[in-house]
Scaffold this motif. Sequence first.
Motif, PDB file in Angstrom:
ATOM      1  N   TYR A  98      37.589  67.928 -20.594  1.00 46.07           N
ATOM      2  CA  TYR A  98      38.692  67.155 -19.841  1.00 46.07           C
ATOM      3  C   TYR A  98      39.692  66.738 -20.647  1.00 46.07           C
ATOM      4  N   LYS A  99      40.764  66.004 -20.477  1.00 44.64           N
ATOM      5  CA  LYS A  99      41.915  65.270 -21.126  1.00 44.64           C
ATOM      6  C   LYS A  99      41.181  63.811 -21.326  1.00 44.64           C
ATOM      7  N   THR A 100      41.390  63.309 -22.444  1.00 40.50           N
ATOM      8  CA  THR A 100      41.207  62.047 -22.762  1.00 40.50           C
ATOM      9  C   THR A 100      42.148  61.053 -22.916  1.00 40.50           C
ATOM     10  N   ILE A 101      42.019  59.764 -22.321  1.00 39.97           N
ATOM     11  CA  ILE A 101      42.789  58.683 -22.110  1.00 39.97           C
ATOM     12  C   ILE A 101      42.455  57.406 -22.639  1.00 39.97           C
ATOM     13  N   PHE A 102      43.027  56.667 -23.521  1.00 43.85           N
ATOM     14  CA  PHE A 102      42.622  55.418 -24.129  1.00 43.85           C
ATOM     15  C   PHE A 102      43.550  54.462 -23.579  1.00 43.85           C
ATOM     16  N   ARG A 103      42.890  53.376 -22.660  1.00 41.19           N
ATOM     17  CA  ARG A 103      43.768  52.212 -22.201  1.00 41.19           C
ATOM     18  C   ARG A 103      43.439  50.966 -22.881  1.00 41.19           C
ATOM     19  N   LYS A 153      42.715  55.827 -35.811  1.00 41.32           N
ATOM     20  CA  LYS A 153      42.499  57.399 -36.021  1.00 41.32           C
ATOM     21  C   LYS A 153      42.031  57.861 -34.764  1.00 41.32           C
ATOM     22  N   ILE A 154      40.939  56.909 -34.013  1.00 40.35           N
ATOM     23  CA  ILE A 154      40.403  57.573 -32.837  1.00 40.35           C
ATOM     24  C   ILE A 154      41.398  57.602 -31.610  1.00 40.35           C
ATOM     25  N   ILE A 155      42.530  56.706 -31.581  1.00 38.69           N
ATOM     26  CA  ILE A 155      43.263  56.883 -30.483  1.00 38.69           C
ATOM     27  C   ILE A 155      44.247  58.124 -30.810  1.00 38.69           C
ATOM     28  N   ASN A 156      44.558  58.496 -31.936  1.00 37.01           N
ATOM     29  CA  ASN A 156      45.298  59.604 -32.267  1.00 37.01           C
ATOM     30  C   ASN A 156      44.633  60.770 -31.875  1.00 37.01           C
ATOM     31  N   MET A 157      43.202  60.883 -31.784  1.00 34.89           N
ATOM     32  CA  MET A 157      42.501  62.128 -31.138  1.00 34.89           C
ATOM     33  C   MET A 157      42.746  62.123 -29.946  1.00 34.89           C
TER      34      MET A 157
END
Length: 370
Positions: free
Chosen positions: A101-106, A142-146
Amino acid sequence: MKKLLYITDQDEYKDHSFIAPLFEIYLHKYISVDIVYFTEFKSDSERKSEHKFTVPTRYKDVLLDELNRNDVSIDTYDYILVRNDIDIMKHVLQEKDKYQYKTIFRQTVPKRRIKIRCCIADGEVTILDTMADKYKTFCETKIINMCDVFLPTSQNMHEKFFPKVTTKTIICPPGIDPNMLRPNIQHEGEEKRFFYAGTLDKVREFETVLDAFSKLSCDTWKLTISTRDPQYALEMVRQYKNLENNIEIHNAKNRDELLDLIAKADIGVALLPDYPVYNTAIPVKIFDYYSSAIPCIMTYSGHNNKVFTDSHDAWFCKFEQNDIKEKLEYILSLSKDSIADVGIKGQKRLLDIRNYEKIAADLAMKLEAL
């Protein structure tokens, strides 16, 4: 139709006024959206409806496995979106290769920075707290950039709090629900009725606003405050003996009750100190005011003045006692019809550029292009 799993950071019983219209109604026209809420009060996961699930908070560390065990098939989702919780985002990223799946952080609000600002107000912040915040931001970045997508509330929020996030960014601002507009109930009294909705604490420095009201030469006004801590508000107001007859304090039990109170007002108050935790996005209370075409006096900031125009569809002032007082006096000099006209213009402006229907269509188009 593609499928999106939205993992919130909210309890099932809290107000979901942002999540509900954008993700449950408008985005659902383009993408099949399932939403996960959490609960502290139940021992088992539960399907609340076709597209809503509640999960006990103790399963956060193994959330996807728990959903799979309850017939929520993770392998059917094209996108998984996590709201604010970086630990859950990390867990979702670890499972990404397995499910594709594609991952998205809001990011909706900088909660940790707000907490630090509260500690500063109480004189409790140390150099170690500042260093810890920088380290946590580094780890979060670092996590968001993943992730495939970063979904902040505003570009200003991105720049102020996560300047080193380099992954694809889609701005997803709060907005106004075109199907939830309420009439502005015009009262017969001559006084101008102001309304403040929201939290009161040391950080918001509402004493500055009350100081300005206390200096007004006329008393042809009322101020209604609706807050979750009415006792705090009462103790604050008691410091101003000349204001007690002009101020009412409420504790709206739910969103409908709050909006009913707002609809009876003339002017909304959204004056907040000039701190990044407040001035990087338009406060949600402003959208609540304009849902009833209630014009708003708000803090002049680089973000607000990109949406509104002073004395046309809103009123701006600095968060300073004298500036607030002068703007209040100007508003009090206006006719009720002139004030109502500012509210109508402001509502139209938000329907044009901050409309959940349009925001959802834009978000769906950009997700489809990933």
